[in-house]
Write an enzyme that holds these catalytic residues in place. Sequence first.
Site, PDB file in Angstrom:
ATOM      1  N   LYS A   1      -4.420   1.252  -3.857  1.00  0.00           N
ATOM      2  CA  LYS A   1      -4.340   0.876  -2.434  1.00  0.00           C
ATOM      3  C   LYS A   1      -3.486   1.885  -1.670  1.00  0.00           C
ATOM      4  CE  LYS A   1      -1.319  -2.409  -1.383  1.00  0.00           C
ATOM      5  NZ  LYS A   1      -0.717  -3.737  -1.332  1.00  0.00           N
TER       6      LYS A   1
ATOM      7  N   ARG B   1      -1.574   2.446   1.974  1.00  0.00           N
ATOM      8  CA  ARG B   1      -1.163   1.810   3.236  1.00  0.00           C
ATOM      9  C   ARG B   1      -0.699   2.862   4.222  1.00  0.00           C
ATOM     10  NH1 ARG B   1       0.093  -3.791   3.416  1.00  0.00           N
ATOM     11  NH2 ARG B   1       0.783  -4.729   1.461  1.00  0.00           N
TER      12      ARG B   1
HETATM   13  C1  R5P Z   1       2.087  -4.729  -3.028  1.00  0.00           C
HETATM   14  O1  R5P Z   1       2.662  -3.762  -3.334  1.00  0.00           O
HETATM   15  C2  R5P Z   1       2.314  -6.120  -3.486  1.00  0.00           C
HETATM   16  O2  R5P Z   1       2.114  -6.267  -4.850  1.00  0.00           O
HETATM   17  C3  R5P Z   1       1.433  -7.064  -2.709  1.00  0.00           C
HETATM   18  O3  R5P Z   1       0.086  -6.753  -2.996  1.00  0.00           O
HETATM   19  C4  R5P Z   1       1.643  -6.912  -1.237  1.00  0.00           C
HETATM   20  O4  R5P Z   1       2.984  -6.829  -0.944  1.00  0.00           O
HETATM   21  C5  R5P Z   1       0.987  -8.019  -0.468  1.00  0.00           C
HETATM   22  O5  R5P Z   1       1.185  -7.814   0.898  1.00  0.00           O
HETATM   23  P1  R5P Z   1       0.136  -8.331   1.958  1.00  0.00           P
HETATM   24  O6  R5P Z   1      -0.208  -9.747   1.575  1.00  0.00           O
HETATM   25  O7  R5P Z   1       0.860  -8.249   3.271  1.00  0.00           O
HETATM   26  O8  R5P Z   1      -1.036  -7.426   1.931  1.00  0.00           O
END
Ligand code: R5P
Length: 298
Positions: free
Chosen positions: A191, A193
């Site tokens: 992922k 960001r």
């Molecule tokens: C990411 O690094 C974590 O493991 C979670 O996937 C993330 O923090 C979830 O954040 P959100 O629900 O805002 O996408």
Amino acid sequence: MLIFSGNSNRDLAEKIASDLGISLSNLEIIKFPDNENRVRVVDDVVDKDVVIVQSTAIQPNLYYLELFLIIDGLKRSGARTITLVIPYLGYQRQDHVFRSGEAVSLEVIIKIIESLGVNKTISFDFHSIKIPEFFKNEVVHLSALPLFAEKIRTEVGLENATLVTPDMGGIRRIELISEMLDGVPFASVEKNRDLNTGEVESMILHGEVSKKAIIIDDVISTGKTLVAAADLLKEKGAEEIYVFATHGVFADNASDLLENSIIKKVYITDSIQVPQSRVFSKLEVITISHLIAKELEQ
Ligand code: R5P
């Protein structure tokens, strides 16, 4: 042992106390008209080993301040040792400098907690395996993964299942739960960001996914990671998608996003008390109280 609860997760504190066959001890937490808080320890704690239960999500700034005042009140009232049960350690995702000029918020929080007098900290499923290194005093890092493995085995089923981490930071987590489930195959999502907005910019699937995809994560905040990962998994052939995440923050409109997504069911723990306004029909909460009670009995 005496157990005190802040205002963040009283339901869990009561369950832990009940598992240990005791009642919660008494604290007064009041708010002045100007919004400042005052904390007063009511019960006698002189030379006692005390436990504080406080999670720091939903209103992290308020609950951290409450926690600091509770620790100070207990210390000044003569508690011998203080164990902090902080099932969700707020600010843990700010564990290093992502962009120059940023504070390392997690380090600040832990410095305050320990300087006020916490001897031991018990928490659950940290975002990163490096987080225990921030603590100078004892820290116990528990995990909900065994509870999730049990649910997956008995309720979701292992047939045609692939475990998925929606983030490369979750690789160790997915390996561990796969081992607990006799080597169920797993895949990972890379992922990316945008560091300014926090928005998920792109996702790439590494590995293959079968009909049933079971996403494992540490925390659900906005829910955008999960919804984007679920869409990608569907595109790659998944027909049924389940989510297991330890901490349910459900910020912004996460509950609606998840309820209206292709995800079939979302399992979380009670590490955070979910306000009624954030509850949705696909949600199931699994308690971690007995894992904490067992740890406190040692
Ligand atoms: C990411 O690094 C974590 O493991 C979670 O996937 C993330 O923090 C979830 O954040 P959100 O629900 O805002 O996408």
